[in-house]
Design a protein around this motif. Sequence first.
Motif, PDB file in Angstrom:
ATOM      1  N   SER A 149      -5.431 -22.125 -50.674  1.00 54.01           N
ATOM      2  CA  SER A 149      -5.596 -21.061 -49.685  1.00 54.01           C
ATOM      3  C   SER A 149      -5.435 -19.697 -50.345  1.00 54.01           C
ATOM      4  CB  SER A 149      -4.554 -21.208 -48.567  1.00 54.01           C
ATOM      5  OG  SER A 149      -4.740 -22.411 -47.856  1.00 54.01           O
ATOM      6  N   SER A 150      -6.054 -18.687 -49.771  1.00 53.71           N
ATOM      7  CA  SER A 150      -5.988 -17.337 -50.330  1.00 53.71           C
ATOM      8  C   SER A 150      -4.782 -16.589 -49.791  1.00 53.71           C
ATOM      9  CB  SER A 150      -7.258 -16.566 -49.983  1.00 53.71           C
ATOM     10  OG  SER A 150      -7.104 -15.194 -50.293  1.00 53.71           O
ATOM     11  N   PRO A 151      -4.007 -15.907 -50.668  1.00 51.79           N
ATOM     12  CA  PRO A 151      -2.874 -15.107 -50.192  1.00 51.79           C
ATOM     13  C   PRO A 151      -3.300 -13.821 -49.509  1.00 51.79           C
ATOM     14  CG  PRO A 151      -3.129 -14.858 -52.558  1.00 51.79           C
ATOM     15  CD  PRO A 151      -4.111 -15.911 -52.133  1.00 51.79           C
ATOM     16  N   GLY A 152      -4.580 -13.491 -49.536  1.00 51.69           N
ATOM     17  CA  GLY A 152      -5.058 -12.264 -48.929  1.00 51.69           C
ATOM     18  C   GLY A 152      -5.906 -12.494 -47.691  1.00 51.69           C
ATOM     19  N   SER A 153      -5.752 -13.662 -47.053  1.00 53.75           N
ATOM     20  CA  SER A 153      -6.546 -13.943 -45.856  1.00 53.75           C
ATOM     21  C   SER A 153      -6.154 -13.049 -44.698  1.00 53.75           C
ATOM     22  CB  SER A 153      -6.384 -15.418 -45.464  1.00 53.75           C
ATOM     23  OG  SER A 153      -6.857 -16.271 -46.493  1.00 53.75           O
ATOM     24  N   VAL A 154      -4.846 -12.757 -44.572  1.00 55.12           N
ATOM     25  CA  VAL A 154      -4.356 -11.854 -43.532  1.00 55.12           C
ATOM     26  C   VAL A 154      -3.805 -10.611 -44.222  1.00 55.12           C
ATOM     27  CG1 VAL A 154      -2.808 -11.563 -41.569  1.00 55.12           C
ATOM     28  CG2 VAL A 154      -3.741 -13.830 -42.087  1.00 55.12           C
ATOM     29  N   THR A 155      -4.302  -9.447 -43.867  1.00 54.53           N
ATOM     30  CA  THR A 155      -3.889  -8.212 -44.549  1.00 54.53           C
ATOM     31  C   THR A 155      -2.864  -7.410 -43.762  1.00 54.53           C
ATOM     32  OG1 THR A 155      -5.804  -7.086 -43.587  1.00 54.53           O
ATOM     33  CG2 THR A 155      -6.067  -8.033 -45.806  1.00 54.53           C
ATOM     34  N   SER A 156      -2.796  -7.591 -42.442  1.00 53.81           N
ATOM     35  CA  SER A 156      -1.795  -6.868 -41.645  1.00 53.81           C
ATOM     36  C   SER A 156      -1.565  -7.605 -40.337  1.00 53.81           C
ATOM     37  CB  SER A 156      -2.233  -5.426 -41.370  1.00 53.81           C
ATOM     38  OG  SER A 156      -3.369  -5.401 -40.520  1.00 53.81           O
ATOM     39  N   ILE A 157      -0.346  -7.410 -39.778  1.00 58.65           N
ATOM     40  CA  ILE A 157      -0.004  -7.994 -38.483  1.00 58.65           C
ATOM     41  C   ILE A 157       0.768  -6.958 -37.661  1.00 58.65           C
ATOM     42  CG2 ILE A 157       0.078 -10.370 -39.309  1.00 58.65           C
ATOM     43  CD1 ILE A 157       3.100 -10.158 -39.447  1.00 58.65           C
ATOM     44  N   SER A 158       0.694  -7.103 -36.343  1.00 63.52           N
ATOM     45  CA  SER A 158       1.461  -6.233 -35.455  1.00 63.52           C
ATOM     46  C   SER A 158       1.566  -6.922 -34.090  1.00 63.52           C
ATOM     47  CB  SER A 158       0.773  -4.871 -35.306  1.00 63.52           C
ATOM     48  OG  SER A 158       1.559  -3.992 -34.523  1.00 63.52           O
TER      49      SER A 158
END
Length: 502
Positions: A149-158
């Motif tokens: 899996s890619s560690p950059g699939s999600v770039t931000s959360i809120s």
Amino acid sequence: MPSLRTSILFITGAWLNLQAAAAGDEASDEARPHKHHKVHGGSASLGRTSTMTTTTTTTTPWITSIDAECLTVGKAASVRFQGASPGDKVKFERFCHNASFIHGFSTVGDDLRAKVTAKEEGILKLCYKRGNTKHSAEHTLFVEAKLASSPGSVTSISPTHVHKSGPTEISLKGPRKLGGKVCFAPSCDMCSQLYAGKDYPMVDIPGTVTFRKEDNMLSSIDPSFDGNEFKLCYQGPTNCDWAEQSSLKVRWDPYVRSITPTCVGANTTTKITFEGAWAGDKVQFAKDCSNVSEPAVELSGDSKFAIWHDRLAPEGLTLCYKSYEGPHVAPGITTEVRELGQIRLQVMNPSAEANVVETYGPRVIADDVATTIHLWGKWGSGFDGETVEGGNVCFSDESCSTCSQRGQALDIKVTSGRPGPMGSVVFKKAQDALDDASELYLCYKLPDSCDWIRQADDKTLRVVGVEQMPTLTAPNQISEISPRLVTVYAKTTISFKGAQLG
């Protein structure tokens, strides 16, 4: 054409030889697929020999199951091989017929587990060797190997400040990806255990996911990890591992768990780390927090540099803390100033200079013998700039690391009047703290200060056996000194004729 009796004898002989061959295979306890045996049948009385060829296949391999259905290419995984024996060899390949000629087998341990690594993507078969046998065999068990899996699939959360109980809707942003799964955990390695019996939250990116702390099983699996923040982990639709996403985390019930250091010197710049704090949180140290409506300092991370200059606080100050308030706080959560009374910061005298004790003697002492050691130098200054006499010395390694251990700090007996030494200590080497060290460095700490400072004198204190001690000095060993006229309170170099080094 052979008679009926001859044919029966022939078949019976062949059947007996087949049974013997099969019994020999079973006794070897080794699974050998497609092993060809030539079986000879007939009787000497018949005057002829017939040859019959058959194929025997082990249909019940000893490994009955494995606890992995999917492996990540290039990532070692611990797999349990039920039914194996310690010392067996295993690996996963597309084809096993070449496995005996290449390296890469893993050995099954006493716990029936082995570290295996998939080298390519696809369906891989289990190749195995029984014990120390030379030949490998192919098992009916298999796994699927997928890319990581890619560690950059999600770039931000809120939001990142979520409810401790009940649902919180979290928005995830990143490159478009459909059908993945998310997991919130202290470590992404724990994700495979945390949602036992429940479905992992499915998510499209960009998209939203509902977070509920109670959805995972952490409190029952390992309560020691059940803190107040989780990392965001993601598994793509074509992956089987969990990747931590860009250091993204959520937290609830924010607080500071500890600070480092817990003692600082007044009028000195010190970096203080607040474990558990996030950027945007606010902190202030005070006698109490009753009059602190808003902490004075906003953190840019989990640490800050501070200068404490107003007063000493040897009794300690308490931490007033307020978590970040802004768009990343979930609706319905309010933040307020909290007094974290379990966290105390002492403000003490600044640390000593490195040249308070300029020299000392004797430099060679006997092991396990209490010895008076005299100190020469110049007393340092405290918080208000006035001279502070006394303090503690310690004989330790170069970093003064053992000085905080019980019994290592020696109180200086101050000598009044000049000229002469500034004071003395009685030292006896403690084996439990200093081990077998035979050369020790002098460290000094001002009264009511935090730190031990190694003094600039690089000459060490030598600790030797009683039989190695130098002989006593004779009354006439020093025949001359020069100069004989010196200035009071001024450092002077004096030569001692007849003296020995040390």
